[in-house]
Motif scaffolding. Structure first.
Motif, PDB file in Angstrom:
ATOM      1  N   LYS A  70       0.735  -1.284  -0.043  1.00  0.00           N
ATOM      2  CA  LYS A  70       0.032   0.064   0.139  1.00  0.00           C
ATOM      3  C   LYS A  70       0.930   1.430   0.083  1.00  0.00           C
ATOM      4  O   LYS A  70       0.392   2.425  -0.385  1.00  0.00           O
ATOM      5  N   ASP A  71       2.365   0.947   0.512  1.00  0.00           N
ATOM      6  CA  ASP A  71       2.904   2.299   0.404  1.00  0.00           C
ATOM      7  C   ASP A  71       4.410   1.645   0.248  1.00  0.00           C
ATOM      8  O   ASP A  71       4.590   0.713   0.468  1.00  0.00           O
ATOM      9  N   ASP A  73       8.405   2.621   0.316  1.00  0.00           N
ATOM     10  CA  ASP A  73       9.627   3.236   1.147  1.00  0.00           C
ATOM     11  C   ASP A  73      10.833   3.161   0.356  1.00  0.00           C
ATOM     12  O   ASP A  73      11.205   1.928  -0.266  1.00  0.00           O
TER      13      ASP A  73
HETATM   14 MG    MG Z   1       4.860   0.220   5.042  1.00  0.00          MG
END
Ligand code: MG
Ligand code: ATP
Length: 462
Positions: A70-71, A73
Motif C-alpha cells: 500500500k506504500d 519506502d
Molecule cells: Mg509500510
C-alpha cells in the motif's frame, strides 16, 4: 513467489552480515509493473543523480510474497537535503529521524537516508533507559539493515540492477514463512516495545509464524508497552484492527499476552465469566469489519472499540447494580470508569469515544416505539452503527431478534407507512400486551430518567 534456495546461512548474526546475499533479477519475482509510478520516479531520479537508491521494508517483503504494497519506502545514501534538492514536490519531516516525503498527487513516497548504529552517547543519538529517543545518525546500507526490526523487513531492491540484497537472512525466512527479530530479541524489544505489537500484526497480516526466539521474550516484556505513548498505541491499534486482518490480530495479541497491555478490560472480560459469549461477539464484529474492508466499504473505528469494551461496561454496570447502585447511575459510572481506564493505555480520540457512548446508549432505545422517539433514533447520525451492533448482539441474544426485524422494516418504510406501523403497534400495546420493559421496570426501584439505560444493562445479561 519465486525465491531460490539460500546459499547463505539462514540466520546470519548481524555483526557478521556485512556481505549481502544478492538475488539477481532473474531469480526473484519483483517486477517494476507492481511498483508505483511515484516510487519508480524517486528511485530513478536518485540513481541518475549518482546516489544509491533502494526500495525497502514492507514493500519489498510484500512484493516477494506476491502481495500489493500500500506504500513504498525508499532508502538512499543521499541526505534529506540532497534528496530535497532533486525534487520540487518534496518536504522534510520528522524530529526523531529526518525523512523526505516526495509527493505525487495522492501518493507519498517516503525517502530515508541510511541510518547508522552510532555509539550510545553520540550527540545525535540519545538513549534513555535502553530506549532510543533521538536518532539522527547516518550510516551505510549494512547498518541500515540491522537497525530494522525483522529480517523479512530488511530486504533491499536495487534500482541499479533490479537485484534484491539480503544482509540478515530475510529471504530464507520469507521462504519458510517465519519472522525473526534481527539481533538480540530482548534488547530489541527493550529499545522499542512497539516491535512486540508489530510482531503480532505482521504475523496476522501475512500469516507468518514467529520464530521461537522472537516469540519467547514477549510474555515477560509485554508490560514495557505501558511506557509507550498512548497516542502511538492508538495508531498501532488502527493498523492492527482496521487493515483487513483484525480478527487474526486480535487472536495473536491475545495468544501472546499483549492484548491486556492495550485493552486491559477486554482481555479481562475474555477470561471472565461471560468469556465464551463475548468471544463470539468479538468474532462476529471483527469478521464483519474485515469483510467490509476487503469490499472497500467504510468502517468506523468507534464501532469496533465499542464492541471491544461492551462486555466490560455491561458487566461492571451489572455488578454495581448488584451492589445496590441505581441502574442508571451504574451504567454511567461503568462507562466512565472503563473509558477512563482505556484512555491511559490507548488514547482513543474524543470523537470516537463519544461515538462509542452513543452506540452503547442507543442499544436500550431500540425497544421504544413511540413515534417521536422512533423518528429521532432513525435520524441519529450514529443510528446505523448502533443498529449494526444490535444485529451482531442478536446472533447470541435471540430476544433481540424482534427488535432487529422491526428496525430493519422501519428503515425501509416511507414516513407514512412507518407512522401507520407505529400507530398499530401502540394500539396493541395499549390493549395490554405486556412489553418487556414494563415488566422489568416493575421489579425495579423507580429512578429518574434512566429507564433507557436500565434496559441496556439488562437486555444484554445472560
Ligand atoms: Mg509500510
Ligand atoms: P506495513 O505493510 O504495515 O506498512 P511495514 O513493515 O512496511 O508494514 P512500516 O511501519 O511501514 O511497516 O515500516 C517500514 C519499515 O521500517 C519496516 O519494514 C521496517 O524495516 C522499518 N521499521 C518500522 N518500524 C520499526 C521499528 N519499530 N523498529 C525497527 N524498524 C522498524
Amino acid at each position: 513467489m519465486s525465491l531460490t534456495a539460500s546459499s547463505a546461512p539462514a540466520h546470519v548474526a548481524p555483526e557478521h552480515a556485512l556481505v549481502p546475499r544478492i538475488i539477481p533479477r532473474a531469480e526473484h519475482g519483483i517486477s517494476r509493473k507492481n511498483i508505483s509510478n511515484g516510487a519508480l520516479r524517486v528511485l530513478y531520479r536518485l540513481h541518475e543523480a549518482g546516489y544509491k537508491a533502494f526500495l525497502v521494508g514492507g514493500a519489498v517483503r510484500d512484493l516477494l510474497l506476491g502481495g500489493h504494497p500500500k506504500d513504498f519506502d525508499v532508502a538512499t545514501d543521499a541526505t534529506p537535503e540532497q534528496t530535497r534538492a532533486l525534487f520540487r514536490n518534496c518536504r522534510l519531516i520528522g524530529r526523531r529521524f529526518r525523512l523526505a516525503h516526495v509527493v505525487f498527487g495522492r501518493e507519498i513516497v517516503e525517502v530515508a537516508t541510511f541510518r547508522g548504529i552510532g555509539e550510545v552517547g553520540d550527540a545525535d543519538r540519545h538513549v534513555v533507559d535502553g530506549r532510543i529517543v533521538r536518532d539522527n545518525v547516518y550510516g551505510g546500507i549494512e547498518e541500515d539493515a540491522i537497525r530494522r526490526d525483522f529480517t523479512i523487513n530488511a530486504l533491499y531492491y536495487d534500482i541499479a540492477d533490479f537485484s534484491v540484497r539480503d544482509y540478515v537472512g530475510g529471504i530464507e525466512d520469507l521462504r519458510q514463512r517465519r519472522m525473526h527479530l534481527i539481533g538480540d530479541p530482548v534488547q530489541r524489544y527493550r529499545e522499542d516495545p512497539v516491535r512486540m505489537l508489530r510482531a503480532a500484526r505482521l504475523a496476522a497480516k501475512l500469516d507468518l509464524t514467529l520464530s521461537a526466539e522472537t516469540e519467547a521474550p514477549i510474555a515477560e516484556l509485554a508490560p514495557l508497552l505501558a511506557d509507550v505513548a498512548p497516542a502511538r498505541l492508538f495508531d498501532e491499534s488502527l493498523k492492527l484492527f482496521l487493515a483487513g486482518h483484525g480478527l487474526e490480530s486480535l487472536r495473536q495479541l491475545h495468544r501472546l499476552g499483549l492484548l491486556g497491555q492495550l485493552f486491559p478490560a477486554t482481555a479481562a472480560a475474555l477470561s471472565g465469566p461471560n468469556s465464551v459469549k463475548f468471544g463470539r461477539l468479538l468474532g462476529y464484529t471483527f469478521t464483519s469489519t474485515d469483510e467490509r474492508i476487503r469490499n472497500d466499504m467504510p468502517v468506523a473505528p468507534a464501532f469496533l472499540f465499542a464492541a471491544m469494551l461492551w462486555e466490560p461496561v455491561r458487566s461492571l454496570a451489572e455488578k454495581l447494580v448488584a451492589d445496590g447502585t441505581d441502574a442508571g447511575v451504574a451504567w454511567t459510572a461503568a462507562v466512565d470508569r472503563i473509558l477512563h481506564q482505556q484512555a491511559s493505555r490507548v488514547a482513543i480520540p474524543k470523537r470516537f469515544s463519544i461515538a462509542m457512548e452513543e452506540i452503547w446508549s442507543m442499544q436500550s432505545r431500540f425497544d421504544q416505539r413511540q413515534k417521536k422517539r422512533v423518528m429521532r433514533l432513525l435520524a441519529h447520525p450514529r443510528f446505523r452503527a448502533a443498529f449494526d451492533f444490535l444485529v451482531l448482539r442478536s446472533h447470541d441474544e435471540p430476544e433481540l431478534k424482534e427488535q432487529v426485524a422491526w428496525w430493519t422494516d422501519a428503515q425501509q418504510l416511507d414516513g407514512e407507512h412507518l407512522s401507520q406501523r407505529i400507530a398499530a403497534a401502540s394500539v396493541t400495546r395499549a390493549e395490554g400486551e405486556p412489553g418487556k420493559k414494563r415488566k422489568r421496570s416493575r421489579r425495579r426501584k423507580p429512578h429518574a430518567g434512566s429507564s433507557a439505560k436500565d434496559a441496556s444493562v439488562e437486555s444484554a445479561s445472560e
